[in-house]
Write an enzyme that holds these catalytic residues in place. Structure first.
Site, PDB file in Angstrom:
ATOM      1  CB  CYS A   1     -33.140 -14.366  35.505  1.00  0.00           C
ATOM      2  SG  CYS A   1     -33.733 -15.419  36.838  1.00  0.00           S
TER       3      CYS A   1
ATOM      4  CG  ASP B   1      -2.002  -1.022   1.127  1.00  0.00           C
ATOM      5  OD1 ASP B   1      -2.028  -1.727   0.090  1.00  0.00           O
ATOM      6  OD2 ASP B   1      -2.812  -1.130   2.063  1.00  0.00           O
TER       7      ASP B   1
ATOM      8  CE  LYS C   1     -28.639 -12.254 -17.791  1.00  0.00           C
ATOM      9  NZ  LYS C   1     -27.528 -11.346 -17.510  1.00  0.00           N
TER      10      LYS C   1
ATOM     11  CG  LEU D   1     -33.874 -10.232 -15.351  1.00  0.00           C
ATOM     12  CD1 LEU D   1     -32.841 -10.741 -14.344  1.00  0.00           C
ATOM     13  CD2 LEU D   1     -33.643 -10.882 -16.703  1.00  0.00           C
TER      14      LEU D   1
ATOM     15  CG  ASP E   1      -0.921   5.029  -0.013  1.00  0.00           C
ATOM     16  OD1 ASP E   1      -1.834   4.762  -0.822  1.00  0.00           O
ATOM     17  OD2 ASP E   1      -0.919   4.672   1.178  1.00  0.00           O
TER      18      ASP E   1
ATOM     19  CB  CYS F   1     -37.841 -18.131  38.376  1.00  0.00           C
ATOM     20  SG  CYS F   1     -36.505 -16.927  38.385  1.00  0.00           S
TER      21      CYS F   1
ATOM     22  CE  LYS G   1     -33.290 -10.528  -9.683  1.00  0.00           C
ATOM     23  NZ  LYS G   1     -32.865  -9.207  -9.338  1.00  0.00           N
TER      24      LYS G   1
HETATM   25  S1  IVH Z   1     -29.946  -9.065 -16.600  1.00  0.00           S
HETATM   26  C1  IVH Z   1     -32.456  -7.866 -19.971  1.00  0.00           C
HETATM   27  N1  IVH Z   1     -28.403 -10.262 -14.855  1.00  0.00           N
HETATM   28  O1  IVH Z   1     -32.006  -7.647 -11.628  1.00  0.00           O
HETATM   29  C2  IVH Z   1     -32.059  -8.343 -18.650  1.00  0.00           C
HETATM   30  N2  IVH Z   1     -29.884  -8.579 -14.082  1.00  0.00           N
HETATM   31  O2  IVH Z   1     -34.932  -7.713 -12.487  1.00  0.00           O
HETATM   32  C3  IVH Z   1     -31.502  -7.288 -17.798  1.00  0.00           C
HETATM   33  N3  IVH Z   1     -29.691  -8.139 -11.678  1.00  0.00           N
HETATM   34  O3  IVH Z   1     -32.374  -4.436 -12.937  1.00  0.00           O
HETATM   35  C4  IVH Z   1     -31.013  -7.713 -16.488  1.00  0.00           C
HETATM   36  N4  IVH Z   1     -28.086  -9.591 -11.268  1.00  0.00           N
HETATM   37  O4  IVH Z   1     -30.437  -4.848 -11.389  1.00  0.00           O
HETATM   38  C5  IVH Z   1     -29.355  -9.336 -15.052  1.00  0.00           C
HETATM   39  N5  IVH Z   1     -26.942 -11.382 -13.424  1.00  0.00           N
HETATM   40  C6  IVH Z   1     -27.892 -10.451 -13.630  1.00  0.00           C
HETATM   41  C7  IVH Z   1     -28.392  -9.664 -12.584  1.00  0.00           C
HETATM   42  C8  IVH Z   1     -29.403  -8.742 -12.849  1.00  0.00           C
HETATM   43  C9  IVH Z   1     -28.886  -8.656 -10.759  1.00  0.00           C
HETATM   44  C10 IVH Z   1     -30.722  -7.125 -11.415  1.00  0.00           C
HETATM   45  C11 IVH Z   1     -30.616  -5.906 -12.277  1.00  0.00           C
HETATM   46  C12 IVH Z   1     -31.925  -5.742 -12.971  1.00  0.00           C
HETATM   47  C13 IVH Z   1     -32.818  -6.631 -12.182  1.00  0.00           C
HETATM   48  C14 IVH Z   1     -33.807  -7.259 -13.137  1.00  0.00           C
END
Ligand code: IVH
Length: 671
Positions: A418, A25, A282, A75, A29, A403, A107
């Protein structure tokens, strides 16, 4: 200046994206200050991607708007295996194929942003907003070290909009709340709120101090480069461009593959360094994604598979108290029933009186309750906008509700207790018995909480020693107790008699004596009489020789073991139980003697308990936090802040193989 800029950016990437710092670090710096000085003297030569722009800038009056050329969508959510089946079926039907490959990813529980790069240089960032327009948070996003200010490599697209999630690591969240607390400021309810609150600061210098992180999961506009053929290849490409992409992704096939991915991530969730609220599936082939297209505001080719919500809002109907096995009085919120973390919750702990005051939770408030994994439900915060005028404050009762003994709270302690002790207070008696039979203590399988409640309430047993006087007649006289179950309980009791001194000490439930202290005491004294003598001698002064035992713990041990009723119980118990007594103090020798280990992440074959047991058997100690005293950190997959800390302190880092090798070279022998 160009050299310093590139060099510093390289170190920032190594530290914040690769988790592998390259220089100390102090050296970082020094170089940083050198660049700052040069830029002050030659402002016209400062680069757009200079790391000095990451410290934040003068506060702005309000955020400008940004328009998303490619809208930021949401989604569709699913919660069950059926939802996953239906999603896969619709995708297969839509494409007219038998089987589909998906990219499974996390997610992230943060907030969505879009980052715009032109000719490889970061130029603008916007929040999702309503999907079409969001807030311009460019200056704030610049402060996030994990986000590159210039893309890596020579073949960068002329325009690239990276979509992803800004979040805060759990460890950074804990540190931030500690700082807020110390400064008498409001704490954040969860990492997501903290991330949002930190990003949406008009003073970006505050954002800079908050250590936000980022993960990419897709793109918006793309010009001047070919779109990869699959989503997984797109993520690989983003990673190669220097953008953070989580490693927790996988290409899987069909609904069964998706469910396996979901289950696997669910198991690892608690060990991740940041919070997720589910996984996202996806369709992997981009061409297939195009074919499937969108329905209203969400893609047909993707689905979010969410975990049951871990937080919910509900009302505090009352605040009562619970009596623990050491007599600790815990305020408990009685809640309007609410479904959270997969179960219905009606009670949630408020920990202690100071906590109730600090969080300012009152009867009548609407509160956020949280239940994460197997963790006991807790009240996170009240919702100020929903506080009615007639809320009532919690009052600590003067007497134990079980108690009737006086409740006392020593001035230097946070916890009220207690004063009845386990002999008078049936709540303490039951709690003590439940602890005694628990898996990590004496381990009586099948002797559950309800059975203990009944045994105590019906006066069948008073102490742990009475457990060993139980017989079939006594047990069969209880409600819902068949002959077979009674026999099982008796067999388990019989089996539990063969134990260890460490387990026995732990099972006694001495205040402040957890498993590791119990082990240290057993190892130091070797036999029970030596421990009893030490406890009885001059207020337990000899106990201080045991590693980990300080004055407070020594006092608890001495007070407990010299109390006549406890002493009588110990004497009775030792007639039933047996363990190996050491004739003299065993001092570990070998490579691991006196060495402290910290375990982090998931090891390939050993569970955490197994690794700890091996280390302890070889004379080492296992601790939960990394400090200068730590000799080794054993790191597995998904190791987070502990690994980073170890690297920072220059502590030796082992993988499972290294640990096994080290164990082989050590041994334990009597002194
Ligand atoms: S894809 C067209 N991938 O979830 C699809 N979203 O409900 C666009 N999110 O607003 C989203 N992890 O904030 C995607 N691996 C992920 C995600 C993700 C979190 C959130 C994102 C989005 C919301 C959708």
């Amino acid at each position: 200046m160009a050299w310093l800029t590139a060099e510093l950016n390289r170190h920032i990437y190594a530290y914040h994206v690769m988790d592998a710092p390259t220089i100390p670090d102090a050296e970082y710096d020094r170089m940083f200050r050198e660049l700052q000085d040069l830029e002050a003297a030659h402002p016209e030569a400062a680069s757009l991607d200079s790391p000095t722009s990451r410290v934040g800038a003068t506060p702005i009056p309000e955020f400008k708007q940004v328009t998303h050329t490619v809208p930021m969508l949401s989604l569709n959510n699913g919660f069950s295996p059926e939802d996953v089946d239906n999603f896969d079926r619709r995708v297969r039907e839509g494409l007219g194929v038998e089987q589909v490959d998906y990219n499974g990813e996390l997610k992230f529980d943060g907030l969505a942003v879009s980052l715009r790069y032109e000719d490889g240089v970061f130029v603008q960032a916007g929040t999702r907003g309503d999907g079409a327009t969001g807030e311009d948070v460019t200056v704030n996003i610049r402060t996030i070290r994990a986000i590159p200010l210039r893309l890596h490599g020579d073949a960068v697209p002329s325009v690239l909009e990276v979509r992803g999630e800004v979040l805060m690591y759990k460890a950074d969240f804990a540190k931030l709340n500690q700082r807020q607390r110390d400064a008498g400021q409001k704490e954040y309810a969860n990492p997501r709120n903290a991330a949002a609150g930190s990003l949406r600061q008009l003073d970006s210098r505050i954002t800079s101090s908050r250590n936000l992180s980022f993960f990419s999961y897709g793109i918006g506009a793309l010009e001047g480069a070919a779109m990869p053929e699959s989503h997984s290849a797109l993520l690989d490409w983003l990673a190669a461009l220097g953008l953070p992409v989580s490693k927790e992704r996988a290409v899987v096939t069909g609904a069964a593959g998706l469910m396996d991915y979901f289950t696997d991530i669910g198991k690892r969730r608690a060990g991740l360094a940041y919070e997720i609220d589910g996984v996202v599936y996806k369709v992997d082939r981009i061409e297939d994604q195009r074919k499937l297209g969108f329905i209203s505001r969400a893609p047909r080719f993707a689905m979010a598979h969410k975990f049951p919500a871990e937080e919910a809002l509900t009302e505090v109907l009352d605040i009562g108290v619970q009596v623990g096995r050491t007599g600790a009085i815990t305020p408990v919120a009685r809640l309007a029933p609410v479904f959270v973390g997969g179960v219905t919750i009606e009670n949630a702990t408020l920990h202690n009186e100071s906590e109730v005051r600090r969080k300012d939770i009152r009867i009548g408030d609407t509160v956020i309750v949280r239940r994460a994994g197997d963790v006991i439900p807790e009240v996170v915060a009240y919702v100020p906008e929903r506080r009615p005028a007639n809320v009532r404050e919690f009052v600590m009762p003067a007497n134990c509700p079980v108690c009737g003994s006086a409740i006392v709270r020593p001035e230097d302690e946070a916890v009220a207790r207690c004063s009845g002790g386990w002999t008078h207070c049936s709540a303490q008696k039951k709690g003590g018995l439940m602890h005694f039979v628990s898996r990590r203590a004496i381990d009586v399988e099948g002797l559950g909480d309800q059975l203990i409640e009944q045994l105590v309430d019906k006066g069948v047993i008073q102490t742990a020693a009475d457990l060993y006087a139980l017989d079939q007649d006594k047990l069969c006289a209880l409600d819902r107790m068949a002959t077979k179950s009674a026999q099982n309980v008796l067999a388990a009791l019989e089996k539990s008699k063969d134990t260890t001194l460490a387990r026995f000490i732990y099972a006694l439930g001495i205040r402040n004596v957890g498993e590791s202290t119990a082990k240290a005491l057993a190892q130091h004294f070797g036999n029970l009489d030596a421990l009893l003598h030490a406890a009885a001698f001059e207020g337990g002064i000899q106990l201080l020789e045991v590693a980990d035992v300080g004055p407070v713990v020594a006092r608890s041990i001495a007070e407990f073991l010299t109390d006549p009723e406890n002493a009588a119980l110990v004497a009775q118990l030792r007639t039933h139980l047996h363990w190996k007594e050491g004739a003299h103090v065993m001092k570990p020798t070998g490579a691991l003697a006196g060495k402290t280990f910290v375990l982090t992440g998931t090891l390939p074959t050993l569970s955490r308990d197994e690794a700890a047991a091996l280390i302890e058997a070889a004379g080492g100690k296992v601790s939960g936090s990394v400090s200068k005293k730590t000799a080794y950190v054993v790191a597995g997959d998904d190791a987070g802040s502990k690994l980073a800390k170890a690297q920072e302190l220059g502590i030796a880092i082992l993988d499972e193989g290294d640990l096994q090798a080290l164990l082989k070279s050590s041994s334990t022998e009597p002194e």
